[in-house]
Design a protein around this motif. Structure first.
Motif, short mmCIF file in Angstrom:
data_model
loop_
_atom_site.label_atom_id
_atom_site.label_comp_id
_atom_site.label_asym_id
_atom_site.label_seq_id
_atom_site.Cartn_x
_atom_site.Cartn_y
_atom_site.Cartn_z
N GLY A 57 0.83 -1.20 0.00
CA GLY A 57 0.00 0.00 0.00
C GLY A 57 0.87 1.25 0.00
O GLY A 57 1.79 1.37 0.82
N THR A 102 3.06 3.87 -7.83
CA THR A 102 2.24 2.67 -7.67
C THR A 102 2.31 1.79 -8.92
O THR A 102 2.49 0.57 -8.83
N TYR A 115 -1.41 -0.97 -4.07
CA TYR A 115 -2.54 -0.05 -3.97
C TYR A 115 -2.05 1.34 -3.56
O TYR A 115 -1.06 1.48 -2.85
N TRP A 119 -6.76 1.32 1.66
CA TRP A 119 -6.83 -0.11 1.39
C TRP A 119 -7.44 -0.81 2.60
O TRP A 119 -7.51 -0.26 3.70
N VAL A 124 -2.96 -5.44 2.59
CA VAL A 124 -1.54 -5.21 2.31
C VAL A 124 -0.69 -5.86 3.39
O VAL A 124 -1.13 -6.08 4.52
N ARG A 127 3.35 -1.28 4.11
CA ARG A 127 2.91 0.08 3.81
C ARG A 127 4.14 0.94 3.47
O ARG A 127 5.20 0.78 4.08
#
Length: 203
Positions: A57, A102, A115, A119, A124, A127
């Motif tokens: 993410g 991304t 993502y 999210w 995920v 991060r």
């Protein structure tokens, strides 16, 4: 004779004013504004081979406010920023940077589960947070990207890895070819994405 002289002066003044009025009210064609976006990594580049399922993410990207104007910023010396009024971003640069990174990570990590934005709780495994300090080209075409980044697990703010990227790229003068600005900055975003991808794999 005086009245005739007076009328003659008025006529000459009127004739002189006609060309001047034409200059004052002459229509000028406005310079069309051009809009640019960052480009993701070329599809001609061989994709990575996934060794495990990577769910990533990308959090909101933070940038200085001077980079968030519609007009593209050009650095003109240490303390001066110049804005190109006829060269603008097609979307806010922080959003464009996030979207591009991304897309880059999705290709570099061979994962369709990278993502941006929000999210789900279990969506995920890693991060990524990015804070950009500098991201522009100068009047000579030299591009620079300085950005802090860190990765953390989905359920904790304790960093898995963190670092600062200081990247440079030489490009054409932006005044000669404004398309070079987006190209140079896209290359910097791609190089930054490769650094992130390596760190995510190691995490």
């Amino acid at each position: 004779m005086k009245p005739r002289f007076h009328h003659t002066c008025l006529a000459l003044a009127a004739l002189t004013a006609i060309p001047l009025a034409g200059c004052l009210f002459k229509s000028t064609t406005p310079v069309p504004v051009r809009y640019f976006l960052l480009a993701p990594i070329s599809t001609n580049e061989p994709p990575a081979v996934a060794t495990e399922s990577l769910w990533v993410g990308i959090g909101p990207v933070r940038m200085p406010s001077y980079l968030l104007r519609d007009s593209v910023a050009i650095r003109n010396g240490t303390n001066e920023i110049e804005y190109l009024q006829d060269t603008q971003w097609g979307e806010r640069l922080d959003h464009c940077f996030q979207r591009t990174v991304t897309a880059n990570l999705s290709r570099l990590l061979a994962s369709d589960q990278v993502y941006s934005g929000e999210w789900g709780r279990n969506q995920v495994k890693v991060r990524v947070y990015i804070q950009v300090q500098q991201f522009e080209v100068d009047t000579h075409g030299n591009g620079i990207l300085i950005a802090h980044w860190r990765t953390s697990p989905p359920d904790s703010d304790t960093p898995l890895k963190s670092g600062i990227a200081r990247l440079n790229r030489k490009g054409p003068s932006p005044h000669d070819d404004p398309t070079a600005i987006a190209a140079t900055l896209s290359e910097l975003a791609a190089e930054f994405s490769r650094t992130l991808a390596q760190s995510i794999r190691e995490s």
